[in-house]
Design a protein around this motif. Structure first.
Motif, PDB file in Angstrom:
ATOM      1  N   LYS A  35      -7.475   5.562  14.116  1.00  0.00           N
ATOM      2  CA  LYS A  35      -6.982   6.880  14.672  1.00  0.00           C
ATOM      3  C   LYS A  35      -5.797   6.682  15.645  1.00  0.00           C
ATOM      4  CE  LYS A  35      -9.833   8.903  12.118  1.00  0.00           C
ATOM      5  NZ  LYS A  35      -9.577   8.743  10.696  1.00  0.00           N
ATOM      6  N   ASP A  36      -5.092   5.494  15.550  1.00  0.00           N
ATOM      7  CA  ASP A  36      -3.931   5.147  16.382  1.00  0.00           C
ATOM      8  C   ASP A  36      -2.444   6.023  15.850  1.00  0.00           C
ATOM      9  OD1 ASP A  36      -3.204   3.540  14.326  1.00  0.00           O
ATOM     10  OD2 ASP A  36      -2.942   1.792  15.461  1.00  0.00           O
ATOM     11  N   GLY A  37      -2.641   6.788  14.737  1.00  0.00           N
ATOM     12  CA  GLY A  37      -1.392   7.237  14.194  1.00  0.00           C
ATOM     13  C   GLY A  37      -0.499   6.529  13.238  1.00  0.00           C
ATOM     14  N   VAL A  38      -1.037   5.304  12.916  1.00  0.00           N
ATOM     15  CA  VAL A  38      -0.306   4.495  11.894  1.00  0.00           C
ATOM     16  C   VAL A  38      -1.302   3.805  11.252  1.00  0.00           C
ATOM     17  CG1 VAL A  38       1.858   4.315  13.473  1.00  0.00           C
ATOM     18  CG2 VAL A  38      -0.269   2.567  13.528  1.00  0.00           C
ATOM     19  N   ILE A  39      -0.949   3.344   9.959  1.00  0.00           N
ATOM     20  CA  ILE A  39      -1.692   2.458   9.033  1.00  0.00           C
ATOM     21  C   ILE A  39      -1.187   1.075   9.111  1.00  0.00           C
ATOM     22  CG2 ILE A  39      -2.426   2.189   6.689  1.00  0.00           C
ATOM     23  CD1 ILE A  39      -2.413   5.009   6.377  1.00  0.00           C
ATOM     24  N   SER A  40      -1.909   0.104   9.633  1.00  0.00           N
ATOM     25  CA  SER A  40      -2.031  -1.331   9.701  1.00  0.00           C
ATOM     26  C   SER A  40      -1.853  -1.903   8.459  1.00  0.00           C
ATOM     27  CB  SER A  40      -2.446  -1.819  10.940  1.00  0.00           C
ATOM     28  OG  SER A  40      -4.073  -1.870  10.256  1.00  0.00           O
ATOM     29  N   VAL A  61       2.187  -6.890   3.703  1.00  0.00           N
ATOM     30  CA  VAL A  61       3.416  -6.629   4.423  1.00  0.00           C
ATOM     31  C   VAL A  61       4.651  -6.341   3.777  1.00  0.00           C
ATOM     32  CG1 VAL A  61       4.822  -8.150   5.868  1.00  0.00           C
ATOM     33  CG2 VAL A  61       2.356  -8.279   6.024  1.00  0.00           C
ATOM     34  N   GLU A  62       4.820  -6.949   2.522  1.00  0.00           N
ATOM     35  CA  GLU A  62       6.101  -6.542   1.800  1.00  0.00           C
ATOM     36  C   GLU A  62       6.123  -5.042   1.342  1.00  0.00           C
ATOM     37  OE1 GLU A  62       6.085  -9.291  -1.487  1.00  0.00           O
ATOM     38  OE2 GLU A  62       7.036 -11.041  -0.058  1.00  0.00           O
ATOM     39  N   MET A  63       4.995  -4.499   0.946  1.00  0.00           N
ATOM     40  CA  MET A  63       4.701  -3.031   0.576  1.00  0.00           C
ATOM     41  C   MET A  63       5.104  -2.197   1.900  1.00  0.00           C
ATOM     42  SD  MET A  63       1.283  -2.718  -1.332  1.00  0.00           S
ATOM     43  CE  MET A  63       1.624  -0.932  -1.865  1.00  0.00           C
ATOM     44  N   ILE A  64       4.738  -2.767   3.074  1.00  0.00           N
ATOM     45  CA  ILE A  64       4.963  -2.022   4.308  1.00  0.00           C
ATOM     46  C   ILE A  64       6.596  -1.915   4.510  1.00  0.00           C
ATOM     47  CG2 ILE A  64       4.567  -1.824   6.696  1.00  0.00           C
ATOM     48  CD1 ILE A  64       1.770  -2.249   6.114  1.00  0.00           C
ATOM     49  N   ASN A  70      11.361   2.008  11.046  1.00  0.00           N
ATOM     50  CA  ASN A  70      11.780   1.760  12.259  1.00  0.00           C
ATOM     51  C   ASN A  70      11.231   0.090  12.632  1.00  0.00           C
ATOM     52  OD1 ASN A  70       9.051   2.066  12.019  1.00  0.00           O
ATOM     53  ND2 ASN A  70       8.889   3.077  14.030  1.00  0.00           N
ATOM     54  N   ASN A  71      10.958  -0.591  11.397  1.00  0.00           N
ATOM     55  CA  ASN A  71      10.739  -2.047  11.548  1.00  0.00           C
ATOM     56  C   ASN A  71       9.617  -2.412  12.635  1.00  0.00           C
ATOM     57  OD1 ASN A  71      12.430  -3.006   9.536  1.00  0.00           O
ATOM     58  ND2 ASN A  71      14.027  -2.537  10.728  1.00  0.00           N
ATOM     59  N   SER A  76       4.130   4.887   9.505  1.00  0.00           N
ATOM     60  CA  SER A  76       3.805   6.188  10.117  1.00  0.00           C
ATOM     61  C   SER A  76       3.471   6.988   9.071  1.00  0.00           C
ATOM     62  CB  SER A  76       5.125   6.650  10.563  1.00  0.00           C
ATOM     63  OG  SER A  76       5.959   6.628   9.663  1.00  0.00           O
ATOM     64  N   PHE A  77       3.155   8.347   9.368  1.00  0.00           N
ATOM     65  CA  PHE A  77       2.787   9.180   7.952  1.00  0.00           C
ATOM     66  C   PHE A  77       3.875   9.348   7.490  1.00  0.00           C
ATOM     67  CE2 PHE A  77       2.690  13.403   6.401  1.00  0.00           C
ATOM     68  CZ  PHE A  77       1.666  13.488   5.613  1.00  0.00           C
ATOM     69  N   CYS A  78       5.262   9.710   7.634  1.00  0.00           N
ATOM     70  CA  CYS A  78       6.316   9.631   6.681  1.00  0.00           C
ATOM     71  C   CYS A  78       6.344   8.460   5.811  1.00  0.00           C
ATOM     72  CB  CYS A  78       7.554   9.991   7.621  1.00  0.00           C
ATOM     73  SG  CYS A  78       7.665  11.611   8.152  1.00  0.00           S
ATOM     74  N   GLU A  79       6.410   7.262   6.407  1.00  0.00           N
ATOM     75  CA  GLU A  79       6.419   6.063   5.711  1.00  0.00           C
ATOM     76  C   GLU A  79       5.341   6.107   4.520  1.00  0.00           C
ATOM     77  OE1 GLU A  79       8.603   3.527   9.285  1.00  0.00           O
ATOM     78  OE2 GLU A  79       6.321   3.422   9.037  1.00  0.00           O
ATOM     79  N   PHE A  80       4.263   6.397   5.010  1.00  0.00           N
ATOM     80  CA  PHE A  80       3.141   6.546   3.977  1.00  0.00           C
ATOM     81  C   PHE A  80       3.284   7.509   2.957  1.00  0.00           C
ATOM     82  CE2 PHE A  80      -1.010   8.446   2.785  1.00  0.00           C
ATOM     83  CZ  PHE A  80      -1.686   7.254   2.541  1.00  0.00           C
TER      84      PHE A  80
END
Length: 114
Positions: A35-40, A61-64, A70-71, A76-80
């Protein structure tokens, strides 16, 4: 519907109904285990394993990196949403969807997945 990430001021225009955005939010919340607001990397790997995929850490890692505006190395949610909407674009054929997913896992462009 546009999804706005206030933290970075980024907008993601997706061709989605409100219910689809809610599904993305639900999935993001479920897989953001700490629940840190990002997906690792580990959280995304877990999500992919739950749907039957077994990518290497490098592939995750390549998918992310493919959507990481923002590298920072996490989603982030939008990147997800960007990543998920690429995989579920209603304007692509099943063959194009398969090829898109295949290219994600064929990181060295050999035409093979290890």
């Amino acid at each position: 519907v546009s999804v706005i990430n206030a933290e970075y001021g980024e907008a993601v225009g997706i061709n989605a109904e409100y219910g689809e955005v809610q599904e993305y939010e639900s999935a993001f919340s479920k897989y953001d285990v700490n629940k840190d607001g990002v997906i690792s990397v580990d959280e995304l790997a877990d999500l992919l394993e739950r749907v039957g995929l077994r990518p290497s850490e490098k592939e995750v890692v390549e998918m992310i990196n493919s959507v990481d505006a923002n590298n920072d190395g996490v989603l982030s949610f939008c990147e997800f949403v960007k990543l998920m909407s690429r995989q579920h674009n209603p304007f692509t054929t099943p063959k194009e969807q398969f090829e898109s997913v295949f290219r994600v896992f064929d990181g060295n462009n050999t035409g093979k997945i290890k």
